[in-house]
Design a protein around this motif. Structure first.
Motif, PDB file in Angstrom:
ATOM      1  N   LEU A 272       0.835  -1.201   0.000  1.00 30.17           N
ATOM      2  CA  LEU A 272       0.000   0.000   0.000  1.00 30.17           C
ATOM      3  C   LEU A 272       0.872   1.254   0.000  1.00 30.17           C
ATOM      4  CD1 LEU A 272      -2.714   1.442   0.203  1.00 30.17           C
ATOM      5  CD2 LEU A 272      -2.661   1.078   2.681  1.00 30.17           C
ATOM      6  N   SER A 273       1.927   1.253   0.805  1.00 32.42           N
ATOM      7  CA  SER A 273       2.820   2.413   0.857  1.00 32.42           C
ATOM      8  C   SER A 273       3.479   2.649  -0.498  1.00 32.42           C
ATOM      9  CB  SER A 273       3.891   2.195   1.933  1.00 32.42           C
ATOM     10  OG  SER A 273       3.310   2.027   3.207  1.00 32.42           O
ATOM     11  N   GLN A 274       3.930   1.573  -1.149  1.00 21.24           N
ATOM     12  CA  GLN A 274       4.558   1.725  -2.463  1.00 21.24           C
ATOM     13  C   GLN A 274       3.549   2.199  -3.505  1.00 21.24           C
ATOM     14  OE1 GLN A 274       7.515  -1.144  -3.897  1.00 21.24           O
ATOM     15  NE2 GLN A 274       7.128  -2.356  -2.055  1.00 21.24           N
ATOM     16  N   ALA A 275       2.337   1.656  -3.463  1.00 21.23           N
ATOM     17  CA  ALA A 275       1.318   2.047  -4.438  1.00 21.23           C
ATOM     18  C   ALA A 275       0.941   3.518  -4.288  1.00 21.23           C
ATOM     19  CB  ALA A 275       0.082   1.162  -4.287  1.00 21.23           C
ATOM     20  N   VAL A 276       0.816   3.984  -3.062  1.00 23.17           N
ATOM     21  CA  VAL A 276       0.478   5.388  -2.830  1.00 23.17           C
ATOM     22  C   VAL A 276       1.595   6.293  -3.347  1.00 23.17           C
ATOM     23  CG1 VAL A 276       0.011   7.121  -1.067  1.00 23.17           C
ATOM     24  CG2 VAL A 276      -1.040   4.870  -0.896  1.00 23.17           C
ATOM     25  N   GLU A 277       2.841   5.855  -3.182  1.00 23.22           N
ATOM     26  CA  GLU A 277       3.959   6.649  -3.703  1.00 23.22           C
ATOM     27  C   GLU A 277       3.907   6.729  -5.226  1.00 23.22           C
ATOM     28  OE1 GLU A 277       7.261   8.805  -4.508  1.00 23.22           O
ATOM     29  OE2 GLU A 277       6.132   8.642  -2.628  1.00 23.22           O
ATOM     30  N   ILE A 278       3.531   5.619  -5.885  1.00 22.84           N
ATOM     31  CA  ILE A 278       3.377   5.645  -7.346  1.00 22.84           C
ATOM     32  C   ILE A 278       2.249   6.592  -7.750  1.00 22.84           C
ATOM     33  CG2 ILE A 278       2.815   4.260  -9.380  1.00 22.84           C
ATOM     34  CD1 ILE A 278       4.018   1.844  -7.899  1.00 22.84           C
ATOM     35  N   LEU A 279       1.127   6.532  -7.014  1.00 20.42           N
ATOM     36  CA  LEU A 279       0.003   7.427  -7.325  1.00 20.42           C
ATOM     37  C   LEU A 279       0.376   8.886  -7.092  1.00 20.42           C
ATOM     38  CD1 LEU A 279      -3.107   5.492  -5.960  1.00 20.42           C
ATOM     39  CD2 LEU A 279      -2.316   5.706  -8.313  1.00 20.42           C
ATOM     40  N   ARG A 280       1.197   9.135  -6.087  1.00 20.33           N
ATOM     41  CA  ARG A 280       1.650  10.515  -5.861  1.00 20.33           C
ATOM     42  C   ARG A 280       2.379  11.047  -7.096  1.00 20.33           C
ATOM     43  NH1 ARG A 280       6.055  13.167  -5.007  1.00 20.33           N
ATOM     44  NH2 ARG A 280       7.270  11.255  -5.140  1.00 20.33           N
ATOM     45  N   HIS A 281       3.233  10.193  -7.671  1.00 19.95           N
ATOM     46  CA  HIS A 281       3.976  10.582  -8.876  1.00 19.95           C
ATOM     47  C   HIS A 281       3.012  10.838 -10.043  1.00 19.95           C
ATOM     48  CE1 HIS A 281       7.508  10.689 -11.530  1.00 19.95           C
ATOM     49  NE2 HIS A 281       6.813   9.934 -12.377  1.00 19.95           N
ATOM     50  N   LEU A 282       1.988   9.985 -10.188  1.00 28.91           N
ATOM     51  CA  LEU A 282       1.025  10.156 -11.275  1.00 28.91           C
ATOM     52  C   LEU A 282       0.157  11.393 -11.078  1.00 28.91           C
ATOM     53  CD1 LEU A 282      -0.242   6.477 -11.804  1.00 28.91           C
ATOM     54  CD2 LEU A 282       1.557   7.673 -13.041  1.00 28.91           C
ATOM     55  N   HIS A 283      -0.401  11.533  -9.891  1.00 26.20           N
ATOM     56  CA  HIS A 283      -1.336  12.634  -9.640  1.00 26.20           C
ATOM     57  C   HIS A 283      -0.644  13.988  -9.706  1.00 26.20           C
ATOM     58  CE1 HIS A 283      -4.261   9.727  -7.375  1.00 26.20           C
ATOM     59  NE2 HIS A 283      -4.130   9.449  -8.662  1.00 26.20           N
ATOM     60  N   GLN A 284       0.636  14.052  -9.346  1.00 26.89           N
ATOM     61  CA  GLN A 284       1.362  15.317  -9.487  1.00 26.89           C
ATOM     62  C   GLN A 284       1.483  15.724 -10.948  1.00 26.89           C
ATOM     63  OE1 GLN A 284       5.125  14.752  -7.484  1.00 26.89           O
ATOM     64  NE2 GLN A 284       4.323  15.436  -5.505  1.00 26.89           N
ATOM     65  N   ARG A 285       1.407  14.747 -11.838  1.00 26.00           N
ATOM     66  CA  ARG A 285       1.461  15.014 -13.277  1.00 26.00           C
ATOM     67  C   ARG A 285       0.072  14.970 -13.906  1.00 26.00           C
ATOM     68  NH1 ARG A 285       5.609  13.454 -10.986  1.00 26.00           N
ATOM     69  NH2 ARG A 285       7.727  13.900 -11.699  1.00 26.00           N
ATOM     70  N   ASN A 286      -0.949  15.093 -13.055  1.00 22.96           N
ATOM     71  CA  ASN A 286      -2.349  15.167 -13.497  1.00 22.96           C
ATOM     72  C   ASN A 286      -2.777  13.941 -14.285  1.00 22.96           C
ATOM     73  OD1 ASN A 286      -2.386  17.766 -12.374  1.00 22.96           O
ATOM     74  ND2 ASN A 286      -1.749  18.698 -14.290  1.00 22.96           N
ATOM     75  N   ILE A 287      -2.385  12.754 -13.806  1.00 21.38           N
ATOM     76  CA  ILE A 287      -2.736  11.494 -14.457  1.00 21.38           C
ATOM     77  C   ILE A 287      -3.490  10.617 -13.466  1.00 21.38           C
ATOM     78  CG2 ILE A 287      -1.842   9.383 -15.525  1.00 21.38           C
ATOM     79  CD1 ILE A 287       0.604  11.040 -16.381  1.00 21.38           C
ATOM     80  N   ILE A 288      -4.637  10.084 -13.884  1.00 20.03           N
ATOM     81  CA  ILE A 288      -5.403   9.110 -13.102  1.00 20.03           C
ATOM     82  C   ILE A 288      -5.278   7.765 -13.808  1.00 20.03           C
ATOM     83  CG2 ILE A 288      -7.623   8.580 -12.026  1.00 20.03           C
ATOM     84  CD1 ILE A 288      -8.456  11.461 -12.555  1.00 20.03           C
TER      85      ILE A 288
END
Length: 595
Positions: free
Chosen positions: A153-169
């Motif tokens: 979960l911690s790793q997945a949230v870190e990946i989503l942080r990278h995506l969402h900062q670049r406006n990607i869902i």
């Protein structure tokens, strides 16, 4: 250099794509070129993903294996999504995302006798390892350990942080789209165990760009979702926010903890997940996951930073924080202690621990059995009450709708005009020797409307309570059933009645806002409703008893007969909907059928 002697043709129309001899430039079967842009050589097919075929390719430039996705669907929307995936991945640089080089997206064009074939291709980094779905069902079928899930979960949230900062869902997070990259297979890394695996998010075919501001004003999204994981707004095709990824990730982690698909954990009445009793989980982690899977997007965590802060608090509250080598320290202490004990003391110490563990396990097993029994009893009672309540409201709605249709057909000018028009048209279609009262269709339509409103108002069977869709399908289904009734002759043998029920009930059921297995519900409910009437005819019930039903409604006696008939049909529909929802569909899910 990779040692191989066979190549795979990527032409989707090729009759014998494999094997091709290494070194061939063209397929010996269809003549299509084998090497791609003089660099990539397809070696073998890995499978299918959405509208694409997936292959392992050899990169002659870097002398490494890569993954090739070839789009075989020729629709404009599929091409748009494929190009969107390529654009997203080529602009991302994160160890948790497959790497795509700037020239990794290209078109393979082949001109042949039948015309020109253009195949969009995407070459990306090959991830060696297993998906979390494979880890769950092969290694932990009863549910993964909490510390593993917390780490993922911690790793997945870190990946989503990278995506969402670049406006990607991402929009398609689930266990099969999360892979554990095996960094090394050496004995040293195997001793490290869990630290030797890194999480990677794959399959960006449904990824979507969103504006940094005014997310709510964005247009509706393409209706792309995964049953059991996607949030309600995505399933309905509405606009999605970054919190849609949190919803899917939360449900994914719950499946990993419990070993059960999210649909199997849903409350049939509310759609909420009842999962905490299925596993041992830290209360704060359970609270976080429950917030992530809230149906209302505004009730979920606002952004990844909020989740990461909560995860840090959970990590600190655990007796042994994630990331420390606790297992080794405990093992060392145990070894030092045992070396000081004599064999006899060690024997009794181990025996005492085994007895204690056996007693604890026995008590836990008894407690789980008691909870299971009482839970099963509660579910049965709730299912019965749900079904009875729906039967009552549906019968009342069907009776009221029939009466409303009768009044509309016989006591309004508009109803009389509709009746006269239908009568003349159907008389020509069916023959002048048959008497047809067109206004009867309004009575049937009213019965369908009332039946639909009764079922939806009851709110049972996990419906989404779509009044408009159910009403339209109820009107259309019963109206279509009336039309079939006019076509079947002679009417007195009862075949028209069975055909009416099958057509009307199946169409009505498809219009209800049931969450899954719509065809199964329609088939079970339609044939189940027709079954008792077919049985009565089979055992010799005189068909003449239905004469009042087939005749036009000219008096109150005939009206009361039809009100009673449609009310009875509503009761039987509700009963078989309950059977389908509480027995048939759970049985199919138990056998592995996902809708």
């Amino acid at each position: 250099m990779f040692n191989t002697t066979e190549i795979h043709c990527i032409n989707p129309d090729c009759q014998r794509p494999y094997p091709q001899r290494w070194g061939n430039k063209f397929c010996h079967c269809c003549g299509a070129p084998l090497q791609l842009i003089d660099r990539y050589v397809p070696m073998r097919r890995l499978g299918s993903g959405g509208f694409a075929q997936i292959y392992t390719v050899w990169d002659q430039k870097t002398q490494t294996q890569r993954v090739l996705k070839v789009l075989v669907e020729d629709s404009p929307k599929a091409r748009e999504l494929f190009a969107q995936e390529a654009s997203v991945l080529s602009n991302l640089r994160h160890p948790g995302v497959p790497k795509v080089e700037s020239d990794g997206y290209f078109q393979r064009v082949w001109v042949h006798g039948k015309g020109q074939q253009t195949l969009p291709c995407l070459v990306m980094e090959k991830i060696n390892g297993q998906t979390l779905e494979e880890v769950l069902y092969k290694q932990y079928p009863q549910g993964c350990p909490q510390d593993l899930v917390l780490n993922w979960l911690s790793q997945a949230v870190e990946i989503l942080r990278h995506l969402h900062q670049r406006n990607i869902i991402h929009r398609d997070i689930k266990p099969s789209n999360l892979m554990l990259r095996t960094l090394s297979k050496s004995p040293l890394d195997q001793r490290k165990g869990r630290e030797a695996n890194q999480l990677v998010l794959i399959d960006f075919g449904g990824a979507k760009q969103f504006a940094a501001t005014s997310v709510i004003s964005q247009p509706r999204s393409t209706k792309l979702f995964s049953s059991g994981y996607s949030p309600p707004e995505q399933v309905m095709g509405g606009h999605v926010e970054p919190s849609a990824d949190f919803y899917a990730l939360g449900r994914t982690m719950i499946e990993l903890l419990t070993g059960k698909h999210p649909v199997d954990l849903e409350d049939p009445l509310t759609g909420e997940l009842h999962w905490r009793s299925q596993c041992r989980v830290h209360p704060q982690l359970a609270d976080l996951l429950d917030e992530m899977i809230q149906e209302e997007a505004r009730s979920r965590p606002e952004k990844t930073a909020v989740i990461q802060r909560r995860l840090a608090q959970i990590d600190q509250s655990l007796p042994n924080p994630v990331g420390t080598n606790r297992t080794n320290s405990r093992n060392i202490t145990l070894v030092l202690t045992n070396t000081r004990l004599s064999p006899i003391l060690r024997f009794f110490s181990n025996l005492r621990k085994q007895i204690q563990n056996s007693v604890v396990n026995f008590v836990q097993a008894i407690g789980q059995i008691i909870l299971f029994v009482f839970g099963a009893i509660a579910k049965v009672i709730r299912a019965c009450l749900d079904t009875i309540w729906t039967m009552i409201l549906t019968s009342v709605g069907a009776a009221g709708g029939t009466f409303f249709g009768y009044v509309l057909a016989n006591y309004t000018e508009w109803g009389k005009q509709v009746g006269e028009s239908l009568s003349s048209q159907l008389s020509l279609l069916l023959g002048n020797n048959q008497s047809v009262l067109g206004s009867e269709i309004l009575l049937f339509a009213g019965a369908g409307l009332g039946t639909a409103w009764g079922i939806v108002t009851a709110g049972g069977y996990g419906q989404r309570r779509r009044f408009l869709a159910a009403s339209l399908m109820g009107i259309f289904g019963y109206g279509f059933g009336w039309f079939i009734l006019q076509l079947i002759t002679p009417k007195e043998d009862g075949e028209g009645l069975i055909a009416l029920i099958l057509a009307a009930v199946s169409l009505l059921t498809l219009g209800l806002g049931l969450r899954s297995h719509h065809i199964v519900h329609a088939v079970v409910t339609a044939f189940g409703t027709a079954l008792p009437f077919a049985f009565l005819l089979y055992v010799g019930l005189p068909p003449s008893i239905f004469n009042d039903f087939f005749n036009p409604t000219n008096n109150w006696h005939e009206l009361l007969w039809k009100i009673g008939f449609f009310g009875l049909v509503g009761v039987v529909i509700s009963f078989w909907l309950g059977v389908s929802h509480y027995l048939v569909v759970p049985g199919l899910r138990l056998l592995g059928w996902r809708d």
